[in-house]
Design a protein around this motif. Structure first.
Motif, short mmCIF file in Angstrom:
data_model
loop_
_atom_site.label_atom_id
_atom_site.label_comp_id
_atom_site.label_asym_id
_atom_site.label_seq_id
_atom_site.Cartn_x
_atom_site.Cartn_y
_atom_site.Cartn_z
N GLY A 63 0.79 -1.23 0.00
CA GLY A 63 0.00 0.00 0.00
C GLY A 63 0.82 1.27 0.00
O GLY A 63 0.27 2.37 0.11
N ARG A 64 2.12 1.16 -0.17
CA ARG A 64 3.02 2.31 -0.12
C ARG A 64 3.80 2.44 -1.41
O ARG A 64 4.25 1.44 -1.97
N LEU A 65 3.97 3.67 -1.89
CA LEU A 65 4.77 3.89 -3.09
C LEU A 65 6.24 3.64 -2.76
O LEU A 65 6.77 4.18 -1.80
N VAL A 66 6.88 2.81 -3.60
CA VAL A 66 8.30 2.50 -3.37
C VAL A 66 9.16 2.77 -4.60
O VAL A 66 10.38 2.62 -4.54
N GLY A 67 8.56 3.18 -5.70
CA GLY A 67 9.33 3.48 -6.89
C GLY A 67 8.48 4.18 -7.92
O GLY A 67 7.24 4.12 -7.87
N TYR A 68 9.13 4.87 -8.85
CA TYR A 68 8.40 5.53 -9.92
C TYR A 68 9.26 5.64 -11.16
O TYR A 68 10.49 5.61 -11.09
N LEU A 69 8.61 5.75 -12.30
CA LEU A 69 9.26 5.99 -13.57
C LEU A 69 8.52 7.11 -14.27
O LEU A 69 7.31 7.01 -14.49
N THR A 70 9.22 8.19 -14.58
CA THR A 70 8.65 9.28 -15.36
C THR A 70 9.17 9.14 -16.79
O THR A 70 10.34 8.84 -17.00
N GLY A 71 8.27 9.35 -17.74
CA GLY A 71 8.67 9.22 -19.13
C GLY A 71 7.95 10.20 -20.02
O GLY A 71 6.96 10.81 -19.63
N CYS A 72 8.47 10.33 -21.23
CA CYS A 72 7.83 11.17 -22.23
C CYS A 72 8.08 10.54 -23.59
O CYS A 72 9.24 10.31 -23.97
N PRO A 73 7.04 10.21 -24.34
CA PRO A 73 7.24 9.56 -25.65
C PRO A 73 7.91 10.45 -26.69
O PRO A 73 8.52 9.95 -27.62
N ASP A 74 7.78 11.77 -26.54
CA ASP A 74 8.36 12.70 -27.52
C ASP A 74 9.06 13.82 -26.78
O ASP A 74 8.44 14.80 -26.37
N THR A 75 10.36 13.70 -26.62
CA THR A 75 11.13 14.68 -25.85
C THR A 75 11.01 16.08 -26.44
O THR A 75 11.01 17.07 -25.70
N SER A 76 10.88 16.19 -27.78
CA SER A 76 10.81 17.50 -28.41
C SER A 76 9.55 18.27 -28.01
O SER A 76 9.49 19.49 -28.15
N ALA A 77 8.52 17.56 -27.53
CA ALA A 77 7.27 18.20 -27.14
C ALA A 77 7.22 18.51 -25.64
O ALA A 77 6.21 19.01 -25.15
N PHE A 78 8.31 18.22 -24.93
CA PHE A 78 8.34 18.40 -23.48
C PHE A 78 9.27 19.56 -23.15
O PHE A 78 10.28 19.77 -23.84
N PRO A 79 8.96 20.36 -22.12
CA PRO A 79 9.85 21.49 -21.78
C PRO A 79 11.27 21.00 -21.49
O PRO A 79 11.47 20.00 -20.79
N GLY A 80 12.25 21.68 -22.02
CA GLY A 80 13.64 21.30 -21.80
C GLY A 80 14.08 21.56 -20.37
O GLY A 80 13.51 22.38 -19.65
N GLU A 81 15.14 20.86 -19.97
CA GLU A 81 15.65 21.01 -18.61
C GLU A 81 16.06 22.45 -18.33
O GLU A 81 15.83 22.97 -17.23
N ASP A 82 16.66 23.12 -19.32
CA ASP A 82 17.08 24.50 -19.11
C ASP A 82 15.89 25.41 -18.83
O ASP A 82 15.96 26.30 -17.97
N VAL A 83 14.79 25.18 -19.56
CA VAL A 83 13.59 25.98 -19.36
C VAL A 83 13.02 25.74 -17.96
O VAL A 83 12.68 26.68 -17.23
N LEU A 84 12.92 24.48 -17.57
CA LEU A 84 12.37 24.13 -16.26
C LEU A 84 13.26 24.66 -15.14
O LEU A 84 12.76 25.13 -14.11
N LEU A 85 14.56 24.58 -15.34
CA LEU A 85 15.48 25.07 -14.31
C LEU A 85 15.37 26.57 -14.15
O LEU A 85 15.36 27.09 -13.02
N THR A 86 15.28 27.29 -15.26
CA THR A 86 15.14 28.75 -15.18
C THR A 86 13.88 29.13 -14.42
O THR A 86 13.89 30.05 -13.58
N ARG A 87 12.79 28.43 -14.70
CA ARG A 87 11.53 28.70 -13.99
C ARG A 87 11.69 28.44 -12.50
O ARG A 87 11.21 29.22 -11.66
N ALA A 88 12.34 27.34 -12.16
CA ALA A 88 12.52 26.99 -10.75
C ALA A 88 13.38 28.01 -10.02
O ALA A 88 13.11 28.37 -8.87
N VAL A 89 14.45 28.47 -10.67
CA VAL A 89 15.33 29.47 -10.06
C VAL A 89 14.54 30.74 -9.73
O VAL A 89 14.67 31.31 -8.64
N ARG A 90 13.69 31.16 -10.67
CA ARG A 90 12.92 32.39 -10.45
C ARG A 90 11.84 32.20 -9.40
O ARG A 90 11.69 33.01 -8.48
N LYS A 91 11.09 31.09 -9.51
CA LYS A 91 9.96 30.88 -8.59
C LYS A 91 10.42 30.70 -7.16
O LYS A 91 9.79 31.22 -6.22
#
Length: 212
Positions: A60-88
């Motif tokens: 009944g407890r979460l012990v693992g996870y896998l995050t995925g994206c079938p099309d990386t080009s359609a997902f926000p890039g790490e640089d974009v996400l990092l910039t947002r996180a730095v500002r927020k």
């Protein structure tokens, strides 16, 4: 061991697992601010790719996870996400994140001066999908990682994906062995990752790929 997809009711527990699952890994914490690290490496998958987010549940407890994206080009890039996180999260006004980013910039400058390449993402239509996988220490060796990976590869087959890539650390020998067993092979050289250290040692990113 139950493997299932993410639901909104899992959000809080998954955030907790995000921190716990990194224990003992070379990248247990990058800049010592879990909320902003999750904003880059977990929350976007809950928001944008819930059907590609698989969970391992035991007792009944979460012990693992896998995050995925079938099309990386359609997902926000790490640089974009990092910039947002730095500002927020005002990371440049926090001591440990500021030290991490300063070291990263110094590493990049030294590498550029020596004309040495550093870690980067992969943009190749042969392997458009990508994944990240994390399993809590107590669930390692129980089949949780295998189950998560099998569910993800089944999804890619259903979608007709031409291939998948991932990026791990060359120094994480256990992870490299696991990915090889899952059919992934090394692609290109292992490149220095700016900013990150483990016991004072530099780390290197290894890209691995898998075709159907």
């Amino acid at each position: 061991m139950e493997i299932r997809t993410f639901t909104e009711g899992d959000r809080a527990e998954l955030r907790e697992l995000f921190v716990r699952a990194g224990e003992g890994a070379p990248t247990e914490s990058l800049w010592d601010h879990a909320e902003s690290e999750a904003a880059v490496y977990l929350t976007p998958y809950m928001d944008l790719e819930p059907d590609s987010l698989f969970l391992a549940v035991s007792g009944g407890r979460l012990v693992g996870y896998l995050t995925g994206c079938p099309d990386t080009s359609a997902f926000p890039g790490e640089d974009v996400l990092l910039t947002r996180a730095v500002r927020k999260h005002h990371l440049l006004f926090r001591r440990k994140p500021l030290a991490f980013f300063a070291r990263s910039m110094a590493d990049i400058a030294r590498a550029a001066a020596g004309r040495r390449p550093t870690a980067k993402g992969l943009d190749d239509p042969r392997w458009p999908a990508h994944l990240h996988i994390n399993v809590a220490p107590e669930a390692r060796g129980t089949g949780a990682a295998d189950g998560l990976m099998d569910a993800w590869l089944d999804r890619l087959r259903t979608l007709g994906s031409p291939g998948c890539h991932l990026q791990t650390l060359r120094e994480n020998a256990r992870a490299v062995r696991f990915f090889r067993r899952m059919g992934f092979t090394e692609h290109g050289p292992a490149l220095f990752v700016p900013g990150i250290r483990s016991n004072g040692e530099k780390l290197h990113q290894q890209t691995m790929v898998r075709a159907p």
